[in-house]
Design a protein around this motif. Structure first.
Motif, PDB file in Angstrom:
ATOM      1  N   LEU A  86      -1.419   9.301   8.868  1.00  0.00           N
ATOM      2  CA  LEU A  86      -1.749   9.104  10.286  1.00  0.00           C
ATOM      3  C   LEU A  86      -3.006   8.273  10.462  1.00  0.00           C
ATOM      4  N   ALA A  87      -3.917   8.349   9.496  1.00  0.00           N
ATOM      5  CA  ALA A  87      -5.207   7.673   9.616  1.00  0.00           C
ATOM      6  C   ALA A  87      -5.204   6.244   9.077  1.00  0.00           C
ATOM      7  N   GLU A  88      -4.323   5.947   8.138  1.00  0.00           N
ATOM      8  CA  GLU A  88      -4.322   4.643   7.487  1.00  0.00           C
ATOM      9  C   GLU A  88      -2.936   4.011   7.564  1.00  0.00           C
ATOM     10  N   ASP A  89      -2.883   2.721   7.261  1.00  0.00           N
ATOM     11  CA  ASP A  89      -1.625   1.990   7.301  1.00  0.00           C
ATOM     12  C   ASP A  89      -1.072   1.852   5.888  1.00  0.00           C
ATOM     13  N   PHE A  90       0.082   2.465   5.639  1.00  0.00           N
ATOM     14  CA  PHE A  90       0.754   2.384   4.342  1.00  0.00           C
ATOM     15  C   PHE A  90       2.117   1.737   4.526  1.00  0.00           C
ATOM     16  N   ASP A  91       2.616   1.137   3.448  1.00  0.00           N
ATOM     17  CA  ASP A  91       3.936   0.517   3.459  1.00  0.00           C
ATOM     18  C   ASP A  91       5.029   1.473   2.999  1.00  0.00           C
ATOM     19  N   LEU A  92       4.635   2.540   2.276  1.00  0.00           N
ATOM     20  CA  LEU A  92       5.602   3.486   1.731  1.00  0.00           C
ATOM     21  C   LEU A  92       4.904   4.793   1.403  1.00  0.00           C
ATOM     22  N   LEU A  93       5.623   5.891   1.621  1.00  0.00           N
ATOM     23  CA  LEU A  93       5.188   7.201   1.141  1.00  0.00           C
ATOM     24  C   LEU A  93       6.117   7.598   0.015  1.00  0.00           C
ATOM     25  N   ALA A 134       1.321   3.208 -12.884  1.00  0.00           N
ATOM     26  CA  ALA A 134       2.518   2.353 -12.863  1.00  0.00           C
ATOM     27  C   ALA A 134       2.522   1.454 -11.634  1.00  0.00           C
ATOM     28  N   LEU A 135       2.198   2.013 -10.481  1.00  0.00           N
ATOM     29  CA  LEU A 135       2.185   1.226  -9.247  1.00  0.00           C
ATOM     30  C   LEU A 135       1.087   0.169  -9.278  1.00  0.00           C
ATOM     31  N   THR A 136      -0.079   0.546  -9.786  1.00  0.00           N
ATOM     32  CA  THR A 136      -1.191  -0.394  -9.879  1.00  0.00           C
ATOM     33  C   THR A 136      -0.857  -1.532 -10.846  1.00  0.00           C
ATOM     34  N   ALA A 137      -0.237  -1.205 -11.980  1.00  0.00           N
ATOM     35  CA  ALA A 137       0.153  -2.230 -12.948  1.00  0.00           C
ATOM     36  C   ALA A 137       1.171  -3.196 -12.362  1.00  0.00           C
ATOM     37  N   ALA A 138       1.966  -2.710 -11.407  1.00  0.00           N
ATOM     38  CA  ALA A 138       2.967  -3.565 -10.753  1.00  0.00           C
ATOM     39  C   ALA A 138       2.383  -4.343  -9.575  1.00  0.00           C
ATOM     40  N   GLY A 139       1.082  -4.176  -9.333  1.00  0.00           N
ATOM     41  CA  GLY A 139       0.425  -4.945  -8.288  1.00  0.00           C
ATOM     42  C   GLY A 139       0.284  -4.250  -6.951  1.00  0.00           C
ATOM     43  N   HIS A 140       0.687  -2.985  -6.882  1.00  0.00           N
ATOM     44  CA  HIS A 140       0.567  -2.229  -5.634  1.00  0.00           C
ATOM     45  C   HIS A 140      -0.780  -1.520  -5.564  1.00  0.00           C
ATOM     46  N   GLN A 141      -1.159  -1.134  -4.371  1.00  0.00           N
ATOM     47  CA  GLN A 141      -2.339  -0.299  -4.182  1.00  0.00           C
ATOM     48  C   GLN A 141      -1.836   1.114  -3.935  1.00  0.00           C
ATOM     49  N   ALA A 142      -2.253   2.069  -4.767  1.00  0.00           N
ATOM     50  CA  ALA A 142      -1.775   3.447  -4.662  1.00  0.00           C
ATOM     51  C   ALA A 142      -2.910   4.383  -4.290  1.00  0.00           C
ATOM     52  N   THR A 143      -2.659   5.220  -3.287  1.00  0.00           N
ATOM     53  CA  THR A 143      -3.577   6.271  -2.873  1.00  0.00           C
ATOM     54  C   THR A 143      -2.874   7.592  -3.117  1.00  0.00           C
ATOM     55  N   VAL A 144      -3.549   8.533  -3.785  1.00  0.00           N
ATOM     56  CA  VAL A 144      -2.925   9.800  -4.153  1.00  0.00           C
ATOM     57  C   VAL A 144      -3.474  10.932  -3.300  1.00  0.00           C
ATOM     58  N   ALA A 145      -2.552  11.776  -2.810  1.00  0.00           N
ATOM     59  CA  ALA A 145      -2.898  13.013  -2.102  1.00  0.00           C
ATOM     60  C   ALA A 145      -2.296  14.166  -2.895  1.00  0.00           C
ATOM     61  N   ALA A 197      -2.460  16.882   3.119  1.00  0.00           N
ATOM     62  CA  ALA A 197      -3.427  15.799   2.897  1.00  0.00           C
ATOM     63  C   ALA A 197      -2.744  14.442   3.051  1.00  0.00           C
ATOM     64  N   ALA A 198      -1.517  14.326   2.553  1.00  0.00           N
ATOM     65  CA  ALA A 198      -0.776  13.069   2.699  1.00  0.00           C
ATOM     66  C   ALA A 198      -0.471  12.783   4.165  1.00  0.00           C
ATOM     67  N   ARG A 246       0.879  -1.185   0.000  1.00  0.00           N
ATOM     68  CA  ARG A 246       0.000   0.000   0.000  1.00  0.00           C
ATOM     69  C   ARG A 246       0.909   1.225   0.000  1.00  0.00           C
ATOM     70  N   ILE A 247       0.800   2.028  -1.059  1.00  0.00           N
ATOM     71  CA  ILE A 247       1.694   3.162  -1.244  1.00  0.00           C
ATOM     72  C   ILE A 247       0.887   4.455  -1.297  1.00  0.00           C
ATOM     73  N   LEU A 248       1.310   5.414  -0.481  1.00  0.00           N
ATOM     74  CA  LEU A 248       0.709   6.742  -0.465  1.00  0.00           C
ATOM     75  C   LEU A 248       1.568   7.636  -1.351  1.00  0.00           C
ATOM     76  N   VAL A 249       0.944   8.259  -2.336  1.00  0.00           N
ATOM     77  CA  VAL A 249       1.638   9.133  -3.279  1.00  0.00           C
ATOM     78  C   VAL A 249       1.210  10.567  -3.015  1.00  0.00           C
ATOM     79  N   ALA A 250       2.166  11.431  -2.704  1.00  0.00           N
ATOM     80  CA  ALA A 250       1.899  12.854  -2.513  1.00  0.00           C
ATOM     81  C   ALA A 250       2.483  13.594  -3.708  1.00  0.00           C
ATOM     82  N   GLU A 251       1.618  14.055  -4.593  1.00  0.00           N
ATOM     83  CA  GLU A 251       2.048  14.721  -5.830  1.00  0.00           C
ATOM     84  C   GLU A 251       0.973  15.705  -6.251  1.00  0.00           C
ATOM     85  N   ASP A 252       1.342  16.975  -6.436  1.00  0.00           N
ATOM     86  CA  ASP A 252       0.361  17.999  -6.765  1.00  0.00           C
ATOM     87  C   ASP A 252       0.101  18.129  -8.262  1.00  0.00           C
TER      88      ASP A 252
END
Length: 122
Positions: free
Chosen positions: A42-49, A20-31, A36-37, A3-9
Motif C-alpha cells: 500500500l505504501a510503495e509501488d511494486f510490479d509484482l507480489l 535469484a531475483l536480484t541476479a536476474a536484474g529485478h529489485q526485491a523487497t522482502v517482508a 508486513a507485505a 520491483r518485486i515484493l516477496v512475502a516469505e516467512d
C-alpha cells in the motif's frame, strides 16, 4: 527491470528468492509475513507480489484477497509446498497470476515471475 515484493516467512527461502531475483536484474523487497507485505504494497509501488501461502499474521491467500480490493493492479504470484494450500490458491484464479509449487529451482522461479510480469503488461 521490475520491483518485486516477496512475502516469505522462512528466511533461507526468502534469501534464495531475493538473490535469484536480484541476479536476474529485478529489485526485491522482502517482508516476513503477509501483514508486513500488505503495508508495504500500500505504501510503495511494486510490479509484482510473490507470496508464500502459509505465513504467520496474514497468510498469502488473505493477502491476495486484500490486495485484490486495495491494489487490483498489482499481480500476485503465490508459492506453496502443501497440496491443500495449492487448492486454496487455485480457487483464486481471478486474483492471482499463478501458483509456484515448492520446492522450485531458480529457473522455475524466474520463469513464473517472467510469465506473471508479461501477463501484467499484456
Amino acid at each position: 527491470m521490475a520491483r518485486i515484493l516477496v512475502a516469505e516467512d522462512e528466511s533461507a527461502i526468502a534469501e534464495f528468492i531475493r538473490r535469484a531475483l536480484t541476479a536476474a536484474g529485478h529489485q526485491a523487497t522482502v517482508a516476513a509475513d503477509g501483514a508486513a507485505a500488505w503495508r508495504l504494497a500500500l505504501a510503495e509501488d511494486f510490479d509484482l507480489l510473490l507470496s508464500d501461502v502459509r505465513m504467520p499474521v496474514m497468510d498469502g491467500v488473505a493477502l491476495a484477497l486484500a490486495l485484490g480490493a486495495d491494489r487490483p493492479d498489482l499481480p500476485v504470484l503465490l508459492m506453496t509446498g502443501f497440496a491443500s494450500e495449492r487448492e486454496r490458491a487455485d480457487d483464486l484464479a481471478g486474483f492471482v497470476s499463478g501458483v509456484l509449487q515448492k520446492p522450485f529451482s531458480m529457473a522455475d522461479l524466474l520463469a513464473a515471475v517472467a510469465a506473471a510480469l508479461s501477463a501484467r503488461n499484456a
